[in-house]
Write a protein that holds these residues in place. Structure first.
Motif, mmCIF file in Angstrom:
data_model
loop_
_atom_site.group_PDB
_atom_site.id
_atom_site.type_symbol
_atom_site.label_atom_id
_atom_site.label_comp_id
_atom_site.label_asym_id
_atom_site.label_seq_id
_atom_site.Cartn_x
_atom_site.Cartn_y
_atom_site.Cartn_z
ATOM 1 N N SER A 1 0.827 -1.197 0.000
ATOM 2 C CA SER A 1 0.000 0.000 0.000
ATOM 3 C C SER A 1 0.863 1.249 0.000
ATOM 4 N N ASP A 2 0.232 2.373 -0.292
ATOM 5 C CA ASP A 2 0.959 3.641 -0.323
ATOM 6 C C ASP A 2 1.603 3.949 1.025
ATOM 7 N N ILE A 3 0.919 3.587 2.120
ATOM 8 C CA ILE A 3 1.467 3.916 3.435
ATOM 9 C C ILE A 3 2.698 3.087 3.760
ATOM 10 N N GLU A 4 2.878 1.974 3.036
ATOM 11 C CA GLU A 4 4.045 1.133 3.269
ATOM 12 C C GLU A 4 5.224 1.530 2.388
ATOM 13 N N VAL A 5 5.069 2.642 1.672
ATOM 14 C CA VAL A 5 6.160 3.183 0.853
ATOM 15 C C VAL A 5 6.735 4.392 1.574
ATOM 16 N N GLU A 6 8.030 4.346 1.846
ATOM 17 C CA GLU A 6 8.723 5.470 2.478
ATOM 18 C C GLU A 6 9.571 6.174 1.420
ATOM 19 N N TYR A 7 9.373 7.468 1.313
ATOM 20 C CA TYR A 7 10.124 8.238 0.323
ATOM 21 C C TYR A 7 11.318 8.910 0.984
ATOM 22 N N GLN A 8 12.453 8.852 0.287
ATOM 23 C CA GLN A 8 13.648 9.510 0.777
ATOM 24 C C GLN A 8 14.460 9.999 -0.426
ATOM 25 N N ASP A 9 15.273 11.006 -0.177
ATOM 26 C CA ASP A 9 16.123 11.544 -1.244
ATOM 27 C C ASP A 9 17.318 10.630 -1.448
ATOM 28 N N ASP A 10 17.447 10.116 -2.662
ATOM 29 C CA ASP A 10 18.564 9.245 -3.017
ATOM 30 C C ASP A 10 19.445 9.910 -4.062
ATOM 31 N N ASP A 11 20.711 9.548 -4.050
ATOM 32 C CA ASP A 11 21.623 9.987 -5.111
ATOM 33 C C ASP A 11 21.437 9.068 -6.315
ATOM 34 N N GLY A 12 20.989 9.617 -7.407
ATOM 35 C CA GLY A 12 20.821 8.837 -8.617
ATOM 36 C C GLY A 12 21.504 9.521 -9.788
ATOM 37 N N GLU A 13 20.992 9.281 -10.984
ATOM 38 C CA GLU A 13 21.533 9.934 -12.171
ATOM 39 C C GLU A 13 20.372 10.323 -13.070
ATOM 40 N N LEU A 14 20.502 11.472 -13.713
ATOM 41 C CA LEU A 14 19.527 11.929 -14.690
ATOM 42 C C LEU A 14 20.202 11.884 -16.048
ATOM 43 N N VAL A 15 19.694 11.028 -16.890
ATOM 44 C CA VAL A 15 20.300 10.819 -18.206
ATOM 45 C C VAL A 15 19.366 11.356 -19.280
ATOM 46 N N SER A 16 19.890 12.236 -20.134
ATOM 47 C CA SER A 16 19.132 12.721 -21.288
ATOM 48 C C SER A 16 19.609 11.960 -22.515
ATOM 49 N N MET A 17 18.660 11.345 -23.249
ATOM 50 C CA MET A 17 19.050 10.494 -24.368
ATOM 51 C C MET A 17 18.224 10.809 -25.602
ATOM 52 N N LYS A 18 18.820 10.564 -26.737
ATOM 53 C CA LYS A 18 18.270 10.953 -28.022
ATOM 54 C C LYS A 18 17.572 9.759 -28.671
ATOM 55 N N TYR A 19 16.270 9.944 -28.972
ATOM 56 C CA TYR A 19 15.494 8.944 -29.705
ATOM 57 C C TYR A 19 15.352 9.450 -31.147
ATOM 58 N N GLY A 20 15.371 8.521 -32.093
ATOM 59 C CA GLY A 20 15.199 8.892 -33.489
ATOM 60 C C GLY A 20 16.452 9.509 -34.076
ATOM 61 N N ASP A 21 16.376 9.873 -35.370
ATOM 62 C CA ASP A 21 17.520 10.446 -36.081
ATOM 63 C C ASP A 21 17.057 11.579 -36.971
ATOM 64 N N GLY A 22 18.011 12.466 -37.297
ATOM 65 C CA GLY A 22 17.732 13.557 -38.218
ATOM 66 C C GLY A 22 16.611 14.450 -37.732
ATOM 67 N N ASP A 23 15.670 14.743 -38.651
ATOM 68 C CA ASP A 23 14.539 15.604 -38.291
ATOM 69 C C ASP A 23 13.607 14.939 -37.287
ATOM 70 N N ASP A 24 13.716 13.628 -37.153
ATOM 71 C CA ASP A 24 12.854 12.892 -36.213
ATOM 72 C C ASP A 24 13.470 12.772 -34.819
ATOM 73 N N THR A 25 14.574 13.466 -34.579
ATOM 74 C CA THR A 25 15.243 13.346 -33.281
ATOM 75 C C THR A 25 14.423 14.043 -32.182
ATOM 76 N N ILE A 26 14.352 13.378 -31.040
ATOM 77 C CA ILE A 26 13.693 13.962 -29.871
ATOM 78 C C ILE A 26 14.440 13.490 -28.632
ATOM 79 N N VAL A 27 14.649 14.400 -27.675
ATOM 80 C CA VAL A 27 15.452 14.095 -26.484
ATOM 81 C C VAL A 27 14.535 13.942 -25.274
ATOM 82 N N VAL A 28 14.735 12.841 -24.537
ATOM 83 C CA VAL A 28 13.986 12.601 -23.299
ATOM 84 C C VAL A 28 14.979 12.387 -22.170
ATOM 85 N N ALA A 29 14.538 12.629 -20.935
ATOM 86 C CA ALA A 29 15.399 12.441 -19.760
ATOM 87 C C ALA A 29 14.743 11.458 -18.803
ATOM 88 N N THR A 30 15.569 10.696 -18.101
ATOM 89 C CA THR A 30 15.032 9.705 -17.157
ATOM 90 C C THR A 30 16.040 9.410 -16.066
#
Length: 876
Positions: free
Chosen positions: A198-227
């Motif tokens: 359940s939601d109450i059994e989830v504890e949120y805390q600040d973790d050190d992670g990584e934010l990666v921006s990556m390129k999908y598609g090529d040429g005019d179809d290129t679009i960048v997303v981050a995760t």
């Protein structure tokens, strides 16, 4: 004046030990209360009912300081109502705590080199029941130590037979009403516990992670997303942008190549996307993100599950078989090698959900689960508060309640565990689905191809029935008729949504629109003395038993109650508990002294004409305090009522009335007999008022004072309406005289016991009757023939002239005061200089200017005080 019982109790005993020893008193007293049945509730009684359920603690644990806090408040309410003549039920019990209990027993099995699968389901559940039988008594013992006045004969457990029948009954009814259904949705999944949580059994805390921006598609179809979760890109089935984002309008409806795969995915327009955040484009992974799932539903996107229940990659390719964290690094490296990484940010601190039981990072996961359709149930729960059927206290918490119930999502109620209430649904060989009620037989056997659902219900499902299942529902029992609905629910604001809302939904549904309680009284969380959350990892967690062993249960209870402002967190430190122990000792010592000096409850109170002004003052104040405490109880103001009782008992009764009456007791005669009866009355009522919060010391003292059976069943005091404003003003003036002279003595360096010759010029109608008490309290001798007034104090219409000759070193005292005066005048000059500087005032922040003004005011007060002291010193 307060009311008196028609029949007088036996003559009291004055045999009290010289010191109060909680350890010798508390255990035997509690067992006596239980044996005599004081806490039991009779459903056949014609008394009005008063019902509170205990928020059921988990059977796995022990009571922490938060439990002790909550139990103290509930016990105070129920003890008072019992004394007021209500048929009072404080319903005890424990929760089976599905995940927590299963984890505990699995850890025990692991020590034997076994798992639950080695035992099988039936044997494992039997093992859990065995563990519960061996370990479940710990909480009961702690509750007894604390003094909880619960009806032990009614103790319930969420897995006992009666409550299990209630669970199966309401499941069946909800299922038949199409309010329970089975569907694939995103849930919180723990890869360690292998269950939805359940939601109450989830504890949120600040973790050190990584934010990666990556390129999908090529040429005019290129679009960048981050995760922050690159491993989930294997399950992407779209990229989403905002419909009004001009940057991407040319891509909407087209497809882009998904890196590291042989798939192309569409670009969709969805208003959920924030065009101002990041690149304004987001990857959509419907099987591994709740928001993405909703986007997928709106756009008809496929949901590809790329991880198994252990969070291991299942998608075909080079990453198959890798743990999610291993896959994250490998996928980022592969994208980097293809030139797809646009930006990387490490460390990237962000909020991450963890399982509260095992601390494993939660994985959002698409899963087939059972759900409650909460829409109509939540609406009823909201309307009950809006319509005034249920009041939330403090009222400002209503907004949080409405924010939750008005936006409640369907509730996932299935758990992939073995310990708990098994879902009463059977699946047949030809796709049949049959929900079985408590009085029905399964539709077939395993040999015939029928099998029961393997999941169990969320613990909150059974605890949501607590206010009525504990009273025998679904049977229409006498207890249910008498004690439902509950009078009040006392609980922490932290479970307002998870437990309280569920009880509201189920109570209104099962009990024909009658809510489970009239009032929801919310309290805050216990924190350490610096306001920090208590936690073992922080090293500031406290076992309440430690403080009870050291200072007594009353001391802990009084400290907790004195900090309990509605809806506000409660800081607590050991020195505060020690202070409460001192208060318990004060009550003991003062009562013992009073009884040794003849305090009694025998006979009626004397007529007002026979009472001294001191007697009338304390009885007037006593009735005011009774009214004040009653008002605070009705408003759940535990801190204010505790503080009022503390100051009345310590300051007014023990430090003033008892002290002012000493000379009367010593003189003897009718006046002494009157004051002894008044003092007995005051102690009788004061001990009753204190009892709900500090039950042990008050029980011992009250029964000794009155000879009564028990203060637990004594009548709660009533305000008789007696007030004497003239007497109150007179004693307040007398207090001013004594306080001011004491302050002067201290300023002059006189020892507390040092006697000083004095001449008293007293107002004949007000102070003259108190001269003996004034002289005794202030250590003032008669004038004597050689009396010389070296200092005169006019106070509150009286004049006290003192002869300090030879008692102090006048020259040294003048030198000390002159030094202090010079320092105060320098401080005043500096403050005035800054406040008179326009350039400084134009530049200085407001809080700095205010601080200097405060310093100026303090300096002026010090100057006036020191000058007055100098004027009062004897002339050289």
């Amino acid at each position: 004046m307060t009311e008196n019982a028609q029949q007088q109790p036996p003559a009291p005993s004055t045999d009290l030990p010289t010191q109060y020893a909680p350890a010798d008193v508390e255990g035997p007293l509690y067992e006596r209360w239980v044996e005599r049945g004081y806490f039991e509730a009779d459903a056949k009684s014609d008394k009005p009912p008063y019902t509170i359920v205990i928020p059921p603690p988990n059977v796995t644990g022990s009571l922490h300081l938060g439990h002790a806090f909550e139990h103290t408040l509930i016990d105070a309410l129920t003890r008072r109502k019992r004394m007021q003549g209500y048929e009072t039920l404080w319903q005890p019990g424990m929760d089976h705590a599905g995940i927590a209990t299963q984890n505990v027993v699995e850890r025990e099995l692991a020590k034997e080199g076994k798992s639950r699968h080695d035992l099988g389901r039936e044997a494992f559940v039997e093992r859990v029941w065995q563990w519960k039988g061996e370990s479940g008594g710990q909480i009961s013992g702690q509750m007894r130590r604390l003094g909880d006045g619960v009806a032990w004969s009614r103790e319930r457990f969420t897995m006992d037979e009666g409550l299990s029948q209630a669970v199966q009954t309401i499941f069946k009814r909800l299922y038949d009403d199409e309010l329970i259904y089975r569907a694939e949705r995103i849930i919180n999944w723990c890869p360690r516990c292998l269950t939805a949580i359940s939601d109450i059994e989830v504890e949120y805390q600040d973790d050190d992670g990584e934010l990666v921006s990556m390129k999908y598609g090529d040429g005019d179809d290129t679009i960048v997303v981050a995760t922050t979760r690159a491993e989930t890109m294997l399950g992407d089935t779209a990229v989403a942008v905002h419909p009004e984002d001009e940057r991407y309008k040319h891509l909407v409806g087209r497809t882009v190549k998904l890196p590291l795969t042989d798939r192309s995915i569409p670009v969709v327009a969805d208003e959920h996307v924030d065009p101002e955040f990041g690149t304004g484009a987001v990857k959509v992974t419907p099987a591994h993100d709740p928001n993405d799932f909703e986007i997928g539903q709106r756009h008809g996107l496929p949901a590809l599950t790329v991880m198994d229940e252990h969070a291991v990659i299942t998608a075909h390719g080079p990453f198959q078989g890798l743990d999610r964290l291993e896959a994250r690094s490998a996928i980022v490296a592969a994208l980097r090698a293809e030139g797809r990484i646009v930006a990387e940010k490490r460390p990237y601190v962000h909020s991450v959900g963890h399982c509260s039981r095992c601390k494993t990072t939660i994985e959002p996961r698409l899963s087939m689960q059972w759900w409650v359709k909460v829409g109509p149930l939540a609406k009823a729960a909201g309307d009950a508060v809006r319509d005034g059927k249920v009041k939330i206290h403090p009222q400002e918490m209503e907004k949080r309640y409405f924010d939750w119930v008005d936006n409640l999502h369907d509730w996932c109620i299935s758990r992939q565990l073995w310990w708990g209430h098994r879902i009463p649904v059977w699946y047949g060989p030809n796709g049949e689905v049959v929900c079985v009620g408590p009085d029905e037989q399964p539709p077939g056997t395993e040999a015939e191809g029928w099998r029961q659902d393997t999941d169990v219900l969320d613990t909150w499902f059974s605890s949501g029935l607590w206010p009525f299942s504990t009273l025998g529902w679904p049977e229409q029992t006498e207890s249910l008729a008498k004690f439902y609905p509950n009078s009040v629910l006392v609980t922490g604001y932290d479970i307002l949504f998870f437990w309280v809302a569920r009880m509201m939904m189920f109570g209104l549904y099962a009990m024909d629109g009658t809510p489970p309680f009239h009032t929801i009284a919310l309290h805050g969380m216990v924190r350490d003395q610096f306001g920090k959350k208590m936690s073992k990892s922080f090293g500031n967690a406290v076992n309440p038993l430690d403080w009870m062993d050291k200072y007594g249960s009353d001391a802990l209870r009084f400290t907790l109650a004195r900090g309990a402002n509605p809806g506000v967190d409660v800081p607590i430190g050991e020195d505060w508990v020690q202070g409460s122990r001192n208060f318990a000792n004060k009550i003991w010592n003062a009562t013992r002294f009073a009884m040794m000096n003849g305090a009694t409850i025998e006979g009626p109170l004397p007529e007002a004409s026979k009472l001294s002004s001191t007697d009338r003052w304390i009885l007037s104040r006593l009735n005011s305090v009774v009214a004040e405490v009653d008002a605070f109880y009705e408003d759940y103001q535990f801190a204010k009522l505790s503080d009022a009782l503390f100051h009345f008992a310590w300051d007014e009764v023990f430090d003033w009335y008892v002290e002012l009456s000493k000379t009367t007791f010593q003189a003897g005669g009718e006046a002494a007999e009157v004051s002894q009866r008044v003092l007995g009355e005051v102690l009788d009522v004061t001990l009753k008022l204190l009892h709900p919060v500090v039950p042990f010391v008050t029980e011992t003292l009250w029964t000794t004072l009155t000879g009564g059976e028990s203060v637990v069943i004594a009548d709660w005091p009533k305000d008789s309406g007696f007030r004497d404003a003239d007497a109150e003003r007179e004693i307040e003036s007398l207090q001013s005289v004594i306080t001011e002279v004491r302050r002067f003595r201290a300023d002059q360096g006189l020892q507390p016991g040092q006697r000083v010759p004095a001449r008293l010029t007293l107002d004949g109608t007000r102070f003259a009757p108190h001269e003996a008490a004034i002289r005794q309290l202030l250590r003032l001798q008669p004038e004597g023939e050689s009396f010389t007034a070296t200092a005169t104090l006019p106070v509150a219409g009286a004049e006290v002239a003192l002869d300090l000759s030879g008692t102090i070193d006048v020259a040294a005292e003048r030198k000390r005061l002159a030094k202090d005066l010079a320092a105060a005048e320098k401080e005043k000059s500096q403050a005035n200089g800054k406040l008179g500087n326009e350039a400084f005032l134009a530049k200085a922040p407001d809080h700095v200017v205010e601080k200097i003004r405060t310093r100026l005011a303090k300096a002026e007060e010090d100057i006036a005080r020191i000058q007055a002291q100098l004027e009062r010193l004897p002339q050289a």
